[in-house]
Design an enzyme around this catalytic site. Structure first.
Site, PDB file in Angstrom:
ATOM      1  N   ASP A  60     -30.966  37.700 -28.368  1.00 18.47           N
ATOM      2  CA  ASP A  60     -29.514  37.679 -27.783  1.00 18.47           C
ATOM      3  C   ASP A  60     -28.675  38.266 -29.253  1.00 18.47           C
ATOM      4  OD1 ASP A  60     -27.231  37.675 -26.075  1.00 18.47           O
ATOM      5  OD2 ASP A  60     -26.655  35.685 -27.220  1.00 18.47           O
ATOM      6  N   GLU A  68     -34.266  40.291 -23.622  1.00 14.94           N
ATOM      7  CA  GLU A  68     -33.761  39.816 -25.068  1.00 14.94           C
ATOM      8  C   GLU A  68     -34.860  39.027 -25.715  1.00 14.94           C
ATOM      9  OE1 GLU A  68     -28.959  38.564 -23.746  1.00 14.94           O
ATOM     10  OE2 GLU A  68     -30.561  37.164 -23.632  1.00 14.94           O
TER      11      GLU A  68
END
Length: 290
Positions: free
Chosen positions: A66, A134
């Protein structure tokens, strides 16, 4: 180029060459540490544990990915849109890294078919694919570094699936999405202009705060009231989705304000999870071509 040729030769002698070939088709290069990529696709519902008894899933890689994804997409957007202001760059990046876009990208490159999860678990959610994407970025970063991550995003993701110029022109109304969420969940939301000043070039700058049941959600600045409200709403939506303590404070304030609140039995935890999933659905209602 030479490195890939060497990797191909080594691959001929590996028992797990099918897995390497599968990842090669997605990545455009052979993994050095294939275990990272396998873990990136391991959902927590599988309840797999390491030899030391620790949970083995993709959540830590998702956390790392992320942060790396934000930096890489910010880098790409910054270089592509020369001279654009911070607010424009932030909004464009947000459209790429939002959960719905990542879900679609995961499907486009075939990650959805590789994710391992338990069919007996009810913990699956509408953003499992995006989370895996992610985590996959986190795996690339640990395996090959930042520059390789950036090349993967540019060549394997942005170029084939995302039109940056078209995407940047698509407006996302975060304020209306926050209001829609508040109406569904019977929450009081207010937008308060707390400061108006001038920048170094004497342009007006506005700062807005969003409060839910009186609890500060997020603040945003902009060169117009509308822009500052949009930025504050966007920050608040992220906080609703990712900050359980904030949501607990909002629920408590809602009760104190004599507004009908959710039961505080264990069922209320399910309610909070449902609210978070509603946020993803609301944030993701805009159609982004990927």
């Amino acid at each position: 180029m030479l490195r890939n040729k060497i990797d191909k030769i080594r691959l001929l002698f590996r028992k797990d060459r099918e897995s390497y070939s599968c990842f090669y088709r997605i990545l455009g290069f052979y993994p050095r540490n294939i275990r990272l990529y396998e873990q990136a696709l391991l959902h927590k519902s599988t309840a797999v544990r390491s030899e030391k008894g620790r949970p083995l899933n993709n959540e830590r890689l998702e956390f790392l990915g992320d942060a790396i994804l934000d930096a890489i997409v910010g880098d790409i957007v910054y270089q592509h849109f020369e001279g654009k202001r911070e607010g424009f760059l932030t909004n464009t990046r947000s459209k790429i890294v939002q959960r719905e876009t990542l879900n679609k990208l995961a499907v486009e490159i075939g990650l959805d078919k590789l994710i391992k999860y338990s069919t007996r678990s009810s913990s699956h959610n509408s953003y499992m694919y995006g989370n895996a994407f992610e985590a996959f970025i986190g795996a690339i970063y640990l395996d090959r570094g930042y520059e390789c991550c950036k090349q993967f995003m540019e060549r394997r993701i942005i170029e084939p699936y995302i039109d940056l110029d078209k995407l940047s022109r698509k407006e996302v109304n975060f304020k209306s999405k926050l209001i829609e969420w508040s109406q569904k969940n019977k929450m009081e939301v207010s937008f308060e202009l707390i400061e108006q000043s001038l920048d170094k070039e004497n342009n007006p700058v506005f700062q807005t705060e969003v409060r839910i049941e009186g609890i500060l959600g997020g603040s945003g600045t902009g060169y117009s009231k509308k822009e500052s409200q949009q930025n504050a709403a966007q920050m608040t939506l992220k906080k609703i989705k990712g900050d359980p303590e904030f949501m607990a404070s909002v629920q408590e304030a809602k009760t104190q304000n004599n507004v009908p609140a959710e039961d505080t039995t264990p069922e209320s935890e399910t309610s909070l999870t449902a609210e978070n999933q509603q946020i993803d659905e609301i944030i993701s209602t805009e159609e982004i071509s990927v």
